[in-house]
Design a protein around this motif. Sequence first.
Motif, PDB file in Angstrom:
ATOM      1  N   ALA A 261      -5.231  83.364   8.988  1.00  0.00           N
ATOM      2  CA  ALA A 261      -6.393  82.862   8.593  1.00  0.00           C
ATOM      3  C   ALA A 261      -6.346  81.985   7.344  1.00  0.00           C
ATOM      4  CB  ALA A 261      -7.298  83.873   8.547  1.00  0.00           C
ATOM      5  N   TYR A 262      -5.588  82.442   6.571  1.00  0.00           N
ATOM      6  CA  TYR A 262      -5.327  81.724   5.203  1.00  0.00           C
ATOM      7  C   TYR A 262      -4.824  80.351   5.589  1.00  0.00           C
ATOM      8  CZ  TYR A 262      -3.452  80.436   0.867  1.00  0.00           C
ATOM      9  OH  TYR A 262      -2.987  79.604  -0.392  1.00  0.00           O
ATOM     10  N   ALA A 263      -3.633  80.589   6.511  1.00  0.00           N
ATOM     11  CA  ALA A 263      -2.831  79.428   6.721  1.00  0.00           C
ATOM     12  C   ALA A 263      -3.669  78.438   7.526  1.00  0.00           C
ATOM     13  CB  ALA A 263      -1.505  79.666   7.701  1.00  0.00           C
ATOM     14  N   ARG A 264      -4.454  78.838   8.537  1.00  0.00           N
ATOM     15  CA  ARG A 264      -5.324  77.966   9.098  1.00  0.00           C
ATOM     16  C   ARG A 264      -6.455  77.351   8.290  1.00  0.00           C
ATOM     17  NH1 ARG A 264      -3.131  76.383  13.335  1.00  0.00           N
ATOM     18  NH2 ARG A 264      -5.258  75.431  14.141  1.00  0.00           N
ATOM     19  N   ALA A 265      -6.720  77.772   7.360  1.00  0.00           N
ATOM     20  CA  ALA A 265      -7.855  77.332   6.238  1.00  0.00           C
ATOM     21  C   ALA A 265      -7.298  76.145   5.457  1.00  0.00           C
ATOM     22  CB  ALA A 265      -8.607  78.330   5.511  1.00  0.00           C
ATOM     23  N   LEU A 266      -5.764  76.040   5.210  1.00  0.00           N
ATOM     24  CA  LEU A 266      -5.380  75.354   4.314  1.00  0.00           C
ATOM     25  C   LEU A 266      -5.386  73.960   4.677  1.00  0.00           C
ATOM     26  CD1 LEU A 266      -1.964  76.708   3.728  1.00  0.00           C
ATOM     27  CD2 LEU A 266      -3.465  76.815   1.994  1.00  0.00           C
ATOM     28  N   PRO A 267      -5.849  72.769   3.992  1.00  0.00           N
ATOM     29  CA  PRO A 267      -5.904  71.442   4.341  1.00  0.00           C
ATOM     30  C   PRO A 267      -4.497  70.998   4.938  1.00  0.00           C
ATOM     31  CG  PRO A 267      -5.505  71.457   1.752  1.00  0.00           C
ATOM     32  CD  PRO A 267      -5.789  73.154   2.405  1.00  0.00           C
ATOM     33  N   GLY A 268      -4.751  70.222   6.035  1.00  0.00           N
ATOM     34  CA  GLY A 268      -3.655  69.600   6.704  1.00  0.00           C
ATOM     35  C   GLY A 268      -3.067  70.572   7.678  1.00  0.00           C
ATOM     36  N   PRO A 269      -2.085  70.262   8.286  1.00  0.00           N
ATOM     37  CA  PRO A 269      -1.449  70.939   9.365  1.00  0.00           C
ATOM     38  C   PRO A 269      -0.911  72.452   8.889  1.00  0.00           C
ATOM     39  CG  PRO A 269       0.174  69.084   8.653  1.00  0.00           C
ATOM     40  CD  PRO A 269      -1.190  68.975   8.024  1.00  0.00           C
TER      41      PRO A 269
END
Length: 270
Positions: A261-269
């Motif tokens: 979830a944290y990774a998906r919330a990061l800006p960009g890919p």
Amino acid sequence: MGLVDVAVLAAVQGAAEALPVSATGHGAAARLWLAGDAWVDAAHALAAAAALALAVRRRLLHALGEGLRAVARPSLFRASPPARDAALLTLGAAASLLVAAALDRGAPAPGPEAPLAAGLGLLATGAALASTALAPRRADRARADAPSLAGMLAAGAAHGAAALPGGSRVGAALVLLLWLGVRPARAVELALALSIPALLVSGLADARALLRPAPGAVALGLLAAFLGALAGAAALGALAERRRTGALALWVVPLGLAMVAYARALPGPA
């Protein structure tokens, strides 16, 4: 790096090297809030290796002594269980180191997708741990005390492959050994012993980094990682005796989901 960061990060990674919960996954999660440095990785690896050696010292000493005798008398590899342990651990450790080296050579440099890779690895680790609730039990004591040579090679290869982000080297070997029908207490000893050479190689590769920080910080990191790994090894042994290693999935899976979830919330890919 502050002393509190050093103590917490080293203790977390030390415990995660002994428990099948992924040191790389926990290291990635901890570094979202704590500062990190290469010397802490070297310290935790070396201290964890010492702690695991202490935890399985009886098995290791017996295997070393009988293994040396068996070099002169090869028949002991069949007749003596400790000598057989020496052969199994040597083959398993060699397979682990070779697989880990091959994967490390082809691995890309860490990038923005690192949290996602760690999260997915944690989910896979959690699923593997949960599967041990279905692992078979063998009535044959001899077969339950040690895997075959092929089984140990497979456990070593799985151990090496679990060096990938989110994987657990102890967990990969332990899960496979349990599915091969090895008695839980023996499976824990073999999985922990397999990790010692890998940790030594990892720690010694970055040992020069230990010369940079203050000696007090290095001593604190070594002590925290040692105590964390020792406590983790004791906890894993207690869980294995009760056949409750699968319960660790209740921690690993939510952590994996949080990392994804944290990774998906990061800006960009991601």
